[in-house]
Scaffold this motif. Structure first.
Motif, PDB file in Angstrom:
ATOM      1  N   SER A 254       0.804  -1.213   0.000  1.00  5.19           N
ATOM      2  CA  SER A 254       0.000   0.000   0.000  1.00  5.19           C
ATOM      3  C   SER A 254       0.840   1.269   0.000  1.00  5.19           C
ATOM      4  CB  SER A 254      -0.927   0.002   1.231  1.00  5.19           C
ATOM      5  OG  SER A 254      -0.158  -0.042   2.419  1.00  5.19           O
ATOM      6  N   GLU A 255       2.175   1.162   0.111  1.00  2.00           N
ATOM      7  CA  GLU A 255       3.004   2.348   0.161  1.00  2.00           C
ATOM      8  C   GLU A 255       3.115   2.975  -1.221  1.00  2.00           C
ATOM      9  OE1 GLU A 255       6.624   1.071   2.008  1.00  2.00           O
ATOM     10  OE2 GLU A 255       5.919   1.671   3.980  1.00  2.00           O
ATOM     11  N   LEU A 256       2.620   4.212  -1.329  1.00  2.00           N
ATOM     12  CA  LEU A 256       2.590   4.915  -2.607  1.00  2.00           C
ATOM     13  C   LEU A 256       3.281   6.263  -2.470  1.00  2.00           C
ATOM     14  CD1 LEU A 256      -1.173   4.324  -3.505  1.00  2.00           C
ATOM     15  CD2 LEU A 256       0.779   3.066  -4.408  1.00  2.00           C
ATOM     16  N   THR A 257       3.782   6.771  -3.576  1.00  2.00           N
ATOM     17  CA  THR A 257       4.411   8.078  -3.628  1.00  2.00           C
ATOM     18  C   THR A 257       3.757   8.913  -4.726  1.00  2.00           C
ATOM     19  OG1 THR A 257       6.560   7.323  -2.813  1.00  2.00           O
ATOM     20  CG2 THR A 257       6.544   9.329  -4.112  1.00  2.00           C
ATOM     21  N   CYS A 258       3.551  10.199  -4.460  1.00  2.00           N
ATOM     22  CA  CYS A 258       3.024  11.123  -5.463  1.00  2.00           C
ATOM     23  C   CYS A 258       4.078  12.178  -5.766  1.00  2.00           C
ATOM     24  CB  CYS A 258       1.743  11.788  -4.965  1.00  2.00           C
ATOM     25  SG  CYS A 258       1.059  13.005  -6.137  1.00  2.00           S
ATOM     26  N   LEU A 259       4.290  12.448  -7.046  1.00  2.00           N
ATOM     27  CA  LEU A 259       5.139  13.531  -7.508  1.00  2.00           C
ATOM     28  C   LEU A 259       4.251  14.534  -8.236  1.00  2.00           C
ATOM     29  CD1 LEU A 259       8.589  13.408  -9.208  1.00  2.00           C
ATOM     30  CD2 LEU A 259       6.720  14.583 -10.374  1.00  2.00           C
ATOM     31  N   HIS A 260       4.306  15.803  -7.828  1.00  4.55           N
ATOM     32  CA  HIS A 260       3.575  16.862  -8.520  1.00  4.55           C
ATOM     33  C   HIS A 260       4.578  17.881  -9.019  1.00  4.55           C
ATOM     34  CE1 HIS A 260       0.624  20.473  -8.533  1.00  4.55           C
ATOM     35  NE2 HIS A 260       0.657  19.889  -9.712  1.00  4.55           N
ATOM     36  N   LEU A 261       4.516  18.189 -10.297  1.00  2.66           N
ATOM     37  CA  LEU A 261       5.480  19.075 -10.948  1.00  2.66           C
ATOM     38  C   LEU A 261       4.730  20.126 -11.750  1.00  2.66           C
ATOM     39  CD1 LEU A 261       8.620  17.895 -12.908  1.00  2.66           C
ATOM     40  CD2 LEU A 261       7.063  19.551 -13.931  1.00  2.66           C
ATOM     41  N   THR A 262       5.135  21.378 -11.612  1.00  4.21           N
ATOM     42  CA  THR A 262       4.599  22.452 -12.446  1.00  4.21           C
ATOM     43  C   THR A 262       5.766  23.138 -13.162  1.00  4.21           C
ATOM     44  OG1 THR A 262       4.697  24.094 -10.668  1.00  4.21           O
ATOM     45  CG2 THR A 262       2.651  22.839 -10.905  1.00  4.21           C
ATOM     46  N   PHE A 263       5.509  23.667 -14.351  1.00  7.20           N
ATOM     47  CA  PHE A 263       6.560  24.337 -15.123  1.00  7.20           C
ATOM     48  C   PHE A 263       5.934  25.444 -15.957  1.00  7.20           C
ATOM     49  CE2 PHE A 263       4.793  21.134 -17.830  1.00  7.20           C
ATOM     50  CZ  PHE A 263       4.872  21.618 -19.129  1.00  7.20           C
ATOM     51  N   ALA A 264       6.754  26.448 -16.302  1.00  5.33           N
ATOM     52  CA  ALA A 264       6.262  27.587 -17.077  1.00  5.33           C
ATOM     53  C   ALA A 264       6.746  27.576 -18.514  1.00  5.33           C
ATOM     54  CB  ALA A 264       6.700  28.897 -16.414  1.00  5.33           C
ATOM     55  N   GLY A 265       7.813  26.845 -18.813  1.00  2.72           N
ATOM     56  CA  GLY A 265       8.411  26.880 -20.141  1.00  2.72           C
ATOM     57  C   GLY A 265       7.900  25.813 -21.076  1.00  2.72           C
ATOM     58  N   GLU A 266       8.719  24.792 -21.298  1.00  5.42           N
ATOM     59  CA  GLU A 266       8.418  23.765 -22.286  1.00  5.42           C
ATOM     60  C   GLU A 266       8.742  22.394 -21.727  1.00  5.42           C
ATOM     61  OE1 GLU A 266       9.230  23.986 -26.900  1.00  5.42           O
ATOM     62  OE2 GLU A 266      10.976  23.049 -25.943  1.00  5.42           O
ATOM     63  N   LEU A 267       8.037  21.393 -22.213  1.00  7.94           N
ATOM     64  CA  LEU A 267       8.311  20.001 -21.892  1.00  7.94           C
ATOM     65  C   LEU A 267       8.691  19.273 -23.170  1.00  7.94           C
ATOM     66  CD1 LEU A 267       8.165  17.186 -20.534  1.00  7.94           C
ATOM     67  CD2 LEU A 267       5.675  17.304 -20.783  1.00  7.94           C
ATOM     68  N   GLU A 268       9.844  18.602 -23.152  1.00  5.15           N
ATOM     69  CA  GLU A 268      10.247  17.727 -24.240  1.00  5.15           C
ATOM     70  C   GLU A 268      10.346  16.316 -23.684  1.00  5.15           C
ATOM     71  OE1 GLU A 268      13.684  17.363 -27.733  1.00  5.15           O
ATOM     72  OE2 GLU A 268      14.156  18.378 -25.836  1.00  5.15           O
ATOM     73  N   GLY A 269       9.604  15.373 -24.275  1.00  5.50           N
ATOM     74  CA  GLY A 269       9.570  14.017 -23.762  1.00  5.50           C
ATOM     75  C   GLY A 269       9.938  13.002 -24.824  1.00  5.50           C
ATOM     76  N   PHE A 270      10.521  11.891 -24.375  1.00  3.85           N
ATOM     77  CA  PHE A 270      10.878  10.779 -25.253  1.00  3.85           C
ATOM     78  C   PHE A 270      10.223   9.523 -24.676  1.00  3.85           C
ATOM     79  CE2 PHE A 270      14.165  13.995 -25.322  1.00  3.85           C
ATOM     80  CZ  PHE A 270      14.367  14.196 -26.678  1.00  3.85           C
ATOM     81  N   LEU A 271       9.072   9.161 -25.242  1.00  9.20           N
ATOM     82  CA  LEU A 271       8.275   8.076 -24.677  1.00  9.20           C
ATOM     83  C   LEU A 271       8.951   6.728 -24.799  1.00  9.20           C
ATOM     84  CD1 LEU A 271       4.721   9.121 -25.933  1.00  9.20           C
ATOM     85  CD2 LEU A 271       5.854   9.704 -23.785  1.00  9.20           C
ATOM     86  N   ASN A 272       9.825   6.556 -25.803  1.00  8.31           N
ATOM     87  CA  ASN A 272      10.468   5.256 -25.981  1.00  8.31           C
ATOM     88  C   ASN A 272      11.447   4.941 -24.851  1.00  8.31           C
ATOM     89  OD1 ASN A 272      12.151   7.320 -26.809  1.00  8.31           O
ATOM     90  ND2 ASN A 272      13.044   6.174 -28.499  1.00  8.31           N
ATOM     91  N   ARG A 273      11.940   5.966 -24.161  1.00  9.24           N
ATOM     92  CA  ARG A 273      12.821   5.712 -23.018  1.00  9.24           C
ATOM     93  C   ARG A 273      12.317   6.385 -21.736  1.00  9.24           C
ATOM     94  NH1 ARG A 273      16.118   9.134 -26.473  1.00  9.24           N
ATOM     95  NH2 ARG A 273      16.626  11.144 -25.519  1.00  9.24           N
ATOM     96  N   MET A 274      11.080   6.874 -21.758  1.00  9.29           N
ATOM     97  CA  MET A 274      10.432   7.479 -20.590  1.00  9.29           C
ATOM     98  C   MET A 274      11.335   8.524 -19.947  1.00  9.29           C
ATOM     99  SD  MET A 274       7.388   6.380 -20.465  1.00  9.29           S
ATOM    100  CE  MET A 274       6.785   6.702 -18.803  1.00  9.29           C
ATOM    101  N   GLU A 275      11.724   9.512 -20.745  1.00 13.22           N
ATOM    102  CA  GLU A 275      12.577  10.606 -20.282  1.00 13.22           C
ATOM    103  C   GLU A 275      11.908  11.931 -20.638  1.00 13.22           C
ATOM    104  OE1 GLU A 275      16.859  10.428 -21.113  1.00 13.22           O
ATOM    105  OE2 GLU A 275      16.670  12.460 -21.929  1.00 13.22           O
ATOM    106  N   PHE A 276      11.878  12.886 -19.675  1.00 18.45           N
ATOM    107  CA  PHE A 276      11.163  14.134 -19.865  1.00 18.45           C
ATOM    108  C   PHE A 276      12.028  15.289 -19.356  1.00 18.45           C
ATOM    109  CE2 PHE A 276       8.271  10.640 -19.197  1.00 18.45           C
ATOM    110  CZ  PHE A 276       7.424  10.736 -20.289  1.00 18.45           C
ATOM    111  N   ILE A 277      12.133  16.358 -20.162  1.00 22.07           N
ATOM    112  CA  ILE A 277      12.969  17.501 -19.837  1.00 22.07           C
ATOM    113  C   ILE A 277      12.083  18.746 -19.760  1.00 22.07           C
ATOM    114  CG2 ILE A 277      14.933  18.900 -20.538  1.00 22.07           C
ATOM    115  CD1 ILE A 277      15.908  16.424 -22.135  1.00 22.07           C
ATOM    116  N   PHE A 278      12.140  19.453 -18.629  1.00 26.01           N
ATOM    117  CA  PHE A 278      11.308  20.624 -18.382  1.00 26.01           C
ATOM    118  C   PHE A 278      12.187  21.869 -18.305  1.00 26.01           C
ATOM    119  CE2 PHE A 278       9.339  16.920 -16.551  1.00 26.01           C
ATOM    120  CZ  PHE A 278       8.001  17.025 -16.891  1.00 26.01           C
TER     121      PHE A 278
END
Length: 390
Positions: A254-278
């Motif tokens: 039952s141990e869970l973790t939540c991450l909440h992230l906000t950003f003002a600029g841009e998000l670039e993501g690469f779904l094939n390797r699950m990598e995200f740059i903010f």
């Protein structure tokens, strides 16, 4: 010379079905048009202007479909449109790529295999010009996809507008390439939700993204989103901040973790390797939650409780550490990998956190957080020293 016969106005009532064996020679997807009534006129060259009405009227292309109260087809201008609310399903044949058909039977892979092709409903209108489909007036969409043999992503969301672009124009001679979706663009009020389960339907993560716009390149699996935006991710914990590291197998399910992230600029993501740059004005909050329905709000994390961490920076890379052996989860069926988020922050990094025994804060030029090992690495530069206070 023999004159061409033209149709000024032809109406057919009751159970209308039009069939064509393929879109074009290089894309042998059958086309079927069904409805209760058909009205048709023709121009020079046999080009038809067709209106099919029904409850609903439908066009089938392979395994995909398009439906609405009245479907209009103009061959001369290569247009298909519906001026009222309707729905469509993308042909599964246009989503799959060679070598992805047996993801579920083979070893884990980063290829995307759609097991339920995307479908959507809209409340405005739809226009397709042979290569680009534009939908507006409020769009809801759904789909299911596998990126490896162990898990399924259940995706749903909404936006004001949706634009789908194919890799080639329908009906034109091509180089023999397969008809595929090239890009998907969501505009205004983009709200995207994804639930990850194992193949038996047991939940493994919940993701929620809200951004003004998003563009996905279907071939490269590269994603671009504009800010300001918000992302929440809820996953089983790999560790609790400040507690000794341990594999998930030794923790309560039952141990869970939540991450909440906000950003003002841009998000670039690469779904094939699950990598995200903010970029720009990034705020991150993370900590334990009691259940899948609970969440964190980074704006409300003023007085931190044990296990919570708060950070701000100007550039952040978030990536899924699914290949780290220490995050293997022991299940009744053996060990299966479950990704946790690692962070790499740069530029004006400020952070604070609270463990069961202490409160810490500081600043740095760079910060790295590895969830599986519950380790924080801070780095200073000549012009910005790393500071840690306890």
């Amino acid at each position: 010379t023999q004159k061409e016969m033209l149709i000024d106005d032809l109406t057919i009532q009751g159970g209308v079905v039009l069939k064509r064996d393929s879109i074009d020679p290089s894309n042998p997807l059958p086309v079927v048009i069904e409805g209760d009534q058909l009205r048709m006129s023709t121009a020079e060259g046999g080009m038809a202007d067709i209106a099919v009405s029904g409850q609903p009227a439908r066009i089938f292309v392979g395994q995909g479909w398009l439906d609405g109260p009245v479907v209009r087809v103009n061959q001369k201008d290569r247009l298909v449109w519906i001026d009222e609310p309707g729905s469509f399903g993308v042909p599964l044949e246009a989503m799959q790529k060679p070598g992805t058909a047996n993801v579920a039977q083979g070893a884990a892979t980063n290829s995307m295999r759609w097991i339920e092709a995307p479908r959507c409903r809209w409340q405005g209108r739809m226009m397709f010009d042979g290569k680009v489909a534009r939908i507006d007036g409020g769009v809801d969409f759904f789909g299911r996809v596998q990126t490896n043999a162990d898990t399924v992503w259940h995706i749903e969301g909404s936006s004001s507008m949706l634009e789908i672009t194919l890799n080639q124009m329908l009906g034109e001679p091509s180089s023999g390439g397969k008809l595929e979706i090239q890009t998907v663009a969501l505009t205004e009020n983009v709200d995207l939700r994804a639930a990850q389960t194992d193949v038996y339907g047991v939940r493994r993560s919940l993701e929620h993204m809200v951004v003004p716009s998003l563009v996905l390149d279907a071939k490269t699996q590269r994603m671009l989103a504009s800010g300001p935006g918000s992302i929440r991710s809820r996953r089983p914990s790999s560790s609790r901040l400040g507690q000794p590291s341990a594999s998930l197998a030794s923790q309560r399910p039952s141990e869970l973790t939540c991450l909440h992230l906000t950003f003002a600029g841009e998000l670039e993501g690469f779904l094939n390797r699950m990598e995200f740059i903010f970029s720009r004005q990034i705020e991150v909050g993370m900590g334990p939650i009691l259940n899948w329905d609970e969440t964190l709000d980074v704006a409300n994390l003023q007085q931190l409780t044990p296990g919570q961490m708060l950070m701000s920076c100007e550039r952040l890379k978030v990536f899924e550490a699914s290949q780290i052996p220490s995050v293997a989860v022991a299940t009744a069926n053996g060990a299966s990998r479950l990704g946790v988020w690692d962070l790499e922050a740069e530029q004006s990094v400020v952070f604070e956190g609270r463990t069961a025994t202490e409160v810490f804060s500081g600043s740095a030029a760079k910060l790295g957080y590895q969830a599986a090992k519950d380790s924080v690495r801070i780095i200073g530069l000549p012009r910005q020293a790393a500071i840690l206070q306890r």
